[in-house]
Each structure stands twice: as structure tokens, then as C-alpha cells.
Write a protein that holds these residues in place. Sequence first.
Motif, PDB file in Angstrom:
ATOM      1  N   ILE A  22       0.714  -1.274   0.150  1.00 29.52           N
ATOM      2  CA  ILE A  22      -0.196  -0.146  -0.230  1.00 29.52           C
ATOM      3  C   ILE A  22       0.823   0.986   0.081  1.00 29.52           C
ATOM      4  CG2 ILE A  22      -1.605   1.411   1.155  1.00 29.52           C
ATOM      5  CD1 ILE A  22      -2.836  -1.041  -0.128  1.00 29.52           C
ATOM      6  N   GLU A  23       1.952   1.007   0.887  1.00 22.16           N
ATOM      7  CA  GLU A  23       2.855   2.212   0.875  1.00 22.16           C
ATOM      8  C   GLU A  23       3.803   2.536  -0.494  1.00 22.16           C
ATOM      9  OE1 GLU A  23       4.282   2.420   5.543  1.00 22.16           O
ATOM     10  OE2 GLU A  23       4.815   0.676   4.360  1.00 22.16           O
ATOM     11  N   ASP A  24       3.801   1.522  -1.220  1.00 22.42           N
ATOM     12  CA  ASP A  24       4.742   1.337  -2.521  1.00 22.42           C
ATOM     13  C   ASP A  24       3.645   2.285  -3.432  1.00 22.42           C
ATOM     14  OD1 ASP A  24       7.265   0.681  -3.038  1.00 22.42           O
ATOM     15  OD2 ASP A  24       6.438  -1.564  -3.137  1.00 22.42           O
ATOM     16  N   LEU A  25       2.417   1.904  -3.202  1.00 24.48           N
ATOM     17  CA  LEU A  25       1.448   2.440  -4.406  1.00 24.48           C
ATOM     18  C   LEU A  25       1.360   4.038  -4.176  1.00 24.48           C
ATOM     19  CD1 LEU A  25      -1.267  -0.251  -4.349  1.00 24.48           C
ATOM     20  CD2 LEU A  25       0.192   0.424  -6.309  1.00 24.48           C
ATOM     21  N   ALA A  26       1.279   4.256  -2.808  1.00 31.36           N
ATOM     22  CA  ALA A  26       0.853   5.592  -2.342  1.00 31.36           C
ATOM     23  C   ALA A  26       2.372   6.436  -2.694  1.00 31.36           C
ATOM     24  CB  ALA A  26       0.505   5.672  -0.922  1.00 31.36           C
ATOM     25  N   TYR A  27       3.389   6.119  -2.469  1.00 30.76           N
ATOM     26  CA  TYR A  27       4.504   6.871  -2.729  1.00 30.76           C
ATOM     27  C   TYR A  27       4.755   6.882  -4.179  1.00 30.76           C
ATOM     28  CZ  TYR A  27       5.048   5.895   2.523  1.00 30.76           C
ATOM     29  OH  TYR A  27       4.783   5.909   3.667  1.00 30.76           O
ATOM     30  N   LEU A  30       2.547   9.576  -5.514  1.00 28.82           N
ATOM     31  CA  LEU A  30       3.089  10.897  -5.207  1.00 28.82           C
ATOM     32  C   LEU A  30       4.181  11.295  -5.981  1.00 28.82           C
ATOM     33  CD1 LEU A  30       2.492  10.888  -1.354  1.00 28.82           C
ATOM     34  CD2 LEU A  30       1.207  12.499  -3.184  1.00 28.82           C
ATOM     35  N   SER A  31       5.225  10.495  -6.108  1.00 26.55           N
ATOM     36  CA  SER A  31       6.483  10.626  -6.989  1.00 26.55           C
ATOM     37  C   SER A  31       5.995  10.990  -8.776  1.00 26.55           C
ATOM     38  CB  SER A  31       7.225   9.546  -6.955  1.00 26.55           C
ATOM     39  OG  SER A  31       6.941   8.392  -7.614  1.00 26.55           O
ATOM     40  N   GLY A  32       5.038  10.097  -9.126  1.00 28.05           N
ATOM     41  CA  GLY A  32       4.629  10.303 -10.312  1.00 28.05           C
ATOM     42  C   GLY A  32       4.136  11.733 -10.464  1.00 28.05           C
ATOM     43  N   MET A  33       3.218  12.423  -9.474  1.00 30.28           N
ATOM     44  CA  MET A  33       2.604  13.751  -9.759  1.00 30.28           C
ATOM     45  C   MET A  33       3.743  14.561  -9.669  1.00 30.28           C
ATOM     46  SD  MET A  33      -0.089  15.309  -7.069  1.00 30.28           S
ATOM     47  CE  MET A  33       1.007  15.506  -5.703  1.00 30.28           C
ATOM     48  N   MET A  34       4.559  14.551  -8.691  1.00 27.52           N
ATOM     49  CA  MET A  34       6.025  15.392  -8.785  1.00 27.52           C
ATOM     50  C   MET A  34       6.573  15.625 -10.121  1.00 27.52           C
ATOM     51  SD  MET A  34       6.031  17.294  -5.890  1.00 27.52           S
ATOM     52  CE  MET A  34       7.475  17.601  -5.945  1.00 27.52           C
ATOM     53  N   ASN A  91       3.381   5.661 -12.112  1.00 25.24           N
ATOM     54  CA  ASN A  91       4.287   5.085 -11.078  1.00 25.24           C
ATOM     55  C   ASN A  91       4.057   4.278  -9.728  1.00 25.24           C
ATOM     56  OD1 ASN A  91       6.018   7.296 -12.428  1.00 25.24           O
ATOM     57  ND2 ASN A  91       7.114   7.692 -10.765  1.00 25.24           N
ATOM     58  N   ALA A  92       2.678   4.467  -9.412  1.00 24.09           N
ATOM     59  CA  ALA A  92       2.229   3.543  -8.344  1.00 24.09           C
ATOM     60  C   ALA A  92       2.520   2.058  -8.556  1.00 24.09           C
ATOM     61  CB  ALA A  92       0.924   3.854  -7.984  1.00 24.09           C
ATOM     62  N   ILE A  93       1.991   1.924  -9.816  1.00 20.87           N
ATOM     63  CA  ILE A  93       2.145   0.377 -10.376  1.00 20.87           C
ATOM     64  C   ILE A  93       3.619   0.072 -10.771  1.00 20.87           C
ATOM     65  CG2 ILE A  93       1.517  -1.210 -12.349  1.00 20.87           C
ATOM     66  CD1 ILE A  93      -1.050   0.578 -12.592  1.00 20.87           C
ATOM     67  N   ALA A  94       4.357   0.993 -11.153  1.00 25.03           N
ATOM     68  CA  ALA A  94       5.802   0.395 -11.524  1.00 25.03           C
ATOM     69  C   ALA A  94       6.454   0.171 -10.275  1.00 25.03           C
ATOM     70  CB  ALA A  94       6.381   1.600 -12.414  1.00 25.03           C
ATOM     71  N   PHE A  95       6.479   1.022  -9.445  1.00 28.77           N
ATOM     72  CA  PHE A  95       7.022   0.661  -8.134  1.00 28.77           C
ATOM     73  C   PHE A  95       6.526  -0.552  -7.237  1.00 28.77           C
ATOM     74  CE2 PHE A  95       8.661   5.062  -8.415  1.00 28.77           C
ATOM     75  CZ  PHE A  95      10.097   4.835  -8.055  1.00 28.77           C
TER      76      PHE A  95
END
Length: 321
Positions: A22-27, A30-34, A91-95
Motif C-alpha cells: 500500500i505504501e509502495d502504491l501511495a509513494y 506521489l512521486s509520479g505527480m511531482m 508510477n504507483a504500479i511501476a514501483f
Amino acid sequence: MEGEVQGHYEASSEKKPQISGIEDLAYGSLSGMMGKFVEYPFDTVKVRLQTSETQVFSGTLDCLKQTWKHEGFHGFYRGLTSPLIGAMAENAIAFYAYNRIQSAIHAFSPSPKQSPLTLNQLFVCGALSGAICAFVISPVELIKCKLQVENVQGYGSSGISKPKFTGPFSVLTHLLKTQGLRGLYKGILPTVARETVGVGFWFGTYELVCRQLLQVQGKAQSKSELGATSIVLAGGCAGIGYNITSYPIDVVKSFIQTDDVRDAAAKQRPGILSTIKTIYARGGVPAFYRGLGITLLRAFPANAAMFMTYEYLSRLSVALR
């Protein structure tokens, strides 16, 4: 390459706390948005250069000037909503996929669980995660490219014509109405090819640079000990690696996804081979790299921002436990 990590970047044999899926997806989100906020104006110029005739824009600077002249600041962010959501999802899916695939390799590997994966294995993890991401981002990029290119058709005339599409939702409803769900996946094959190659090199380059920096620094034992400068360098290099290796495929993908915008009267839509021939006829091999300069210019800061966001959110999460 000693002292490097599996999964979530820990190097020592001591078992370290790892962030959850879940944290992987969340972080990752957010990294993709930035990253998208940083790169999008550059991406708009890239797509317009990839898909326009050479007489429309003489080069990157001319595209920047004409976009500003005809559309102002807003023109560089035209169609942002769709790719912003797409970047967060991608990015969520990638990480998430990248780290889960690593765990799966460890589970079936005869090597000790704490042994670092090889760079070849990490490349495969990245390539597989990229192939998965392609099915998420293909409709998003289709909408984005149509919006980015549509206004260009009026450049050079007395004034740009009124856009057919008012925004991402307008493109979406038009595609569903005229082509159904299948229309949302136009260009899916080159998208899968681009993401498989590109994301493989994205993660692979990041891991390689981090390993080299760990060796140079000596004292650092894991990625969690690398400073901000090192993460920026590794993340920026990852973006360069992604774009250099996948750019010609991206040109073909963009060309296919915007053919109806560029030539609405055409009776037959080109396939991959005919698109490659058409692009080659425009300028030989260099035509497949048109717009690469500004793409690399945006790749370093955008990807540095993405990896910085992901890494430091992950570290904070572990520190708060």
C-alpha cells in the motif's frame, strides 16, 4: 558489486523493515505527480516536434516561441489532467510491480534471501513492471497526445482554429462514441514495447548508478544512507537511460496516436510498419530522434524529483515505525 540490495534497497544481511505494498502504491503515486508537473511543458514540445511537419517548427526553440505566441503559458500544460492521473497510476504500479517481482524472484531463487539481485535480474523486473504499466497509461497518453497536437494544425495561418476537443473528457467521450473501448488502446503495441525497454533501463540505470555511488563513497552500506545529491544523480541518470533507449519507439507511438488529428481526411490509418516508413521518409534516422534534446533536458530533473520523492517518503515511513 558488493553491498547492494534487493527489493527495497537494503544491503546488509540484517533484516530491515520494508514498506508495504500500500505504501509502495501511495509513494509511487506521489512521486509520479511531482515528476509530471516538472516534465509536462517539455513533453508538450516533444510531442509537437515528433508529430509535426518540419515546416511547422524549425526546432525546439521555434516550437517554444510559437506555443507561447499562440497559446501562452497554458499551451504548455494543455491536456495535463489526464497524464497527471496517468503518471500517478503508472508510477504507483511501476514501483509496486518492481518490488513485488523482486520478491517473487527471491522466493524462487536458490540464493540466500538477503543476497542482492544482479543488474540483469533487476532489468527484467523493471521490464516486466513496464509491460504491466503500458496497459494503464496507453489510453492516458492517447488522450494527452491528441490534446497536445490538435492546436498545432492552425499554426502559421491567420489564427489557430477553435479546438475540436475542450479537454480530456471531451476526447474520452469522442473516442468511446466513435470507436468504443478499442479506440482507447490505439498504439498499445508500441506503448508496450516502449515501456518494456524504457522501464527496464529506468530501474536498471538507477540501480547501477546507486551501486557505483555506494562503491565510491565506501562508508555508505545501503541506498537508505545515500544523500540527496546521490539520489538526484541516480534518478536523473535513470530518466536519461529511459529516454535514450525508448525514444524511437515513442516517436512511432505518438505518430500513430495522433494520425487522425493531423490528417482527419485520411481514409486509411497507418500501421506500425507504414508509420516507420513515413517517419523515415521525413528525414531518415534523425527523424526518429526529433525532439530528443528537450526530452533529455526534462528527463533529468523530472526523474530526479520522482526518485527523491519515493526514496524519502519510504525512509520516513520506516523511520516512524
